[in-house]
Structures are given as C-alpha cells and as structure tokens.
Design an enzyme around this catalytic site. Sequence first.
Site, mmCIF file in Angstrom:
data_model
loop_
_atom_site.group_PDB
_atom_site.id
_atom_site.type_symbol
_atom_site.label_atom_id
_atom_site.label_comp_id
_atom_site.label_asym_id
_atom_site.label_seq_id
_atom_site.Cartn_x
_atom_site.Cartn_y
_atom_site.Cartn_z
ATOM 1 N N GLU A 45 5.819 -0.629 -16.075
ATOM 2 C CA GLU A 45 5.574 -1.806 -15.255
ATOM 3 C C GLU A 45 4.613 -2.785 -15.922
ATOM 4 O OE1 GLU A 45 5.509 -1.858 -10.808
ATOM 5 O OE2 GLU A 45 3.343 -1.681 -11.189
ATOM 6 N N LYS A 47 2.023 -5.283 -15.195
ATOM 7 C CA LYS A 47 1.174 -5.437 -14.009
ATOM 8 C C LYS A 47 -0.199 -5.947 -14.441
ATOM 9 C CE LYS A 47 -0.638 -2.374 -10.367
ATOM 10 N NZ LYS A 47 -0.639 -0.950 -9.934
ATOM 11 N N LYS A 104 9.900 -6.651 -8.516
ATOM 12 C CA LYS A 104 8.936 -6.018 -7.617
ATOM 13 C C LYS A 104 8.090 -7.070 -6.913
ATOM 14 C CE LYS A 104 5.747 -2.121 -7.343
ATOM 15 N NZ LYS A 104 5.002 -1.088 -8.102
ATOM 16 N N GLU A 152 11.024 2.154 -1.063
ATOM 17 C CA GLU A 152 9.723 2.794 -1.271
ATOM 18 C C GLU A 152 9.134 3.292 0.050
ATOM 19 O OE1 GLU A 152 6.695 0.993 -3.952
ATOM 20 O OE2 GLU A 152 5.493 0.890 -2.123
ATOM 21 N N ASN A 174 5.525 6.574 -3.135
ATOM 22 C CA ASN A 174 4.285 5.968 -3.601
ATOM 23 C C ASN A 174 3.101 6.881 -3.304
ATOM 24 O OD1 ASN A 174 2.288 4.178 -4.430
ATOM 25 N ND2 ASN A 174 3.311 2.408 -3.522
ATOM 26 N N GLU A 205 5.830 6.783 -7.818
ATOM 27 C CA GLU A 205 5.149 5.529 -8.108
ATOM 28 C C GLU A 205 3.637 5.655 -7.865
ATOM 29 O OE1 GLU A 205 7.114 2.093 -6.234
ATOM 30 O OE2 GLU A 205 8.535 3.540 -5.433
ATOM 31 N N SER A 206 2.872 4.999 -8.695
ATOM 32 C CA SER A 206 1.409 4.893 -8.561
ATOM 33 C C SER A 206 0.708 6.231 -8.821
ATOM 34 C CB SER A 206 0.992 4.381 -7.176
ATOM 35 O OG SER A 206 1.511 3.105 -6.925
#
Length: 247
Positions: A45, A47, A104, A152, A174, A205-206
Amino acid sequence: MDFLGIINELTKKRVEAVKVNARAPGMLRAIERRNSEGYLALIAEYKRASPSGVIRLDLDPWTYFNAVGQYATGFSVLVEPIYFLGSPIFVKIALNYGKPVLYKDFVISREQIREAGELGASSVLLIKRLGGNALWDLVDYAMDLGLEPLIEVDDENDALEIVKSNPNVMLGINSRDLGDLSVSLDRAISIIRAVRSKANVIIAESGVRGVNDAVRLAREGANAILVGTALMRNAELAKEFSGITIH
C-alpha cells in the site's frame, strides 16, 4: 539536482501518468495464483499518512512502486486526501507497473466507485460498518462496472454475515478497530479463525509490522496481507514478505 529540478522531473512524470488509459489486472486471480505457488500474497500500500499522523512525505509513488513492485502481488492506493494525504493520480501512476490495483477510500457512494473504474483500478474497498444497509447495493454496482469489491470488516459477526451472504467476495479483516482506531493482531486472528473455512479469499489488513506478524497470519489462514506503514518506512521488507509460505 536542486529542488526545482526535482520538481520538474516529478511533474513531467505526473503529467504523463494522467494520460494512462488502462485497467489493472484482477486482484482475486492474482492472489489465487500466488497461493497456488504456495505463497502468501502481498498487497503493498502507498500510504503517506494516517489518522495517527504523517508516515512519510519524502517517498514519491514511482520510487515506492519500483522498490516493492517485483515482490508485490498487487498494490493498494489511498485516494482519501484529508487524513491519508492520498490522491486519485496515485492510482494512475500504479497502473504503469502492470499489477492489480485496489482503490482505497471511505466509499459511501456510487460516484466514488465510478471514479475507481474510470481511473483503471481493478478493485475497490468497501467497509461493512460504513456501507451499512447500502453495502450490497454498492457491491453490485462495483461488480457491474467490472470491479472486484474487497469488503472490509473489523468484527467477527460482520465477517460471518458477509461470508454467509457471499463467500466468493474478497474479505478484508482489519486488525484496526475502525471506531477507536486500536490495533490488535490477536483480534484479527480470532476473526480469521471464525471464517477461514467459509471464505474464499481472506486479506489481513493493518497491524503487520514485520515478518513474524505476517507468518502468524499466514498460518492462521490469511491468503494475503495488505501492508502500508511498514513498507513505507522500509520497502526492503517486501522481499521478506513475498517469501512467506502458506499452509
């Protein structure tokens, strides 16, 4: 090269990026292909910032995509401008690398989904808690435009509801609670355990700070990891992430 020279070169690249008219290849197939080779898929990603603050502003998208591209299965691109300092043009830039691209944003409207399609993204992020009763309408609209929705969740009940409704969509789990922004890899793993026998593709994710976190998620049943902050700070991690096997 002085600052004006650097800006000149980057502006030329930005102007050229706008001219790109293409659709990125499918994310779902790319993840399944990587899994068939025995490896966890990596979605890298771009970001620049988050609600926690600025991550890195000195890393331009071309340098980032060049650094992680050979190891990533696909890219995730933030377009949200306020908290994440994202931009739609980053999607256009990502198209040059021939990888699947996830648009996103905090998607609440068809207009945003239409923008994702017009930019050339292959996938669009839809957050269950944000979409509410309109979620499946947005999912259907995305699919009508040829986009692959990534739904998500950050809650076990929501995850179970999604896979019961449609186990074939990509399910993003997430580690970050989208209400208070706390991060817990253990909570994400608990959700994965609840749905791993029911979902087709699970994307964690994350919260992935390093290889050990990624290995844990792979062992628990994640098909892919989406990593932003850790790669923005150290792009060399992409090579290590790309070598993680699945069981």
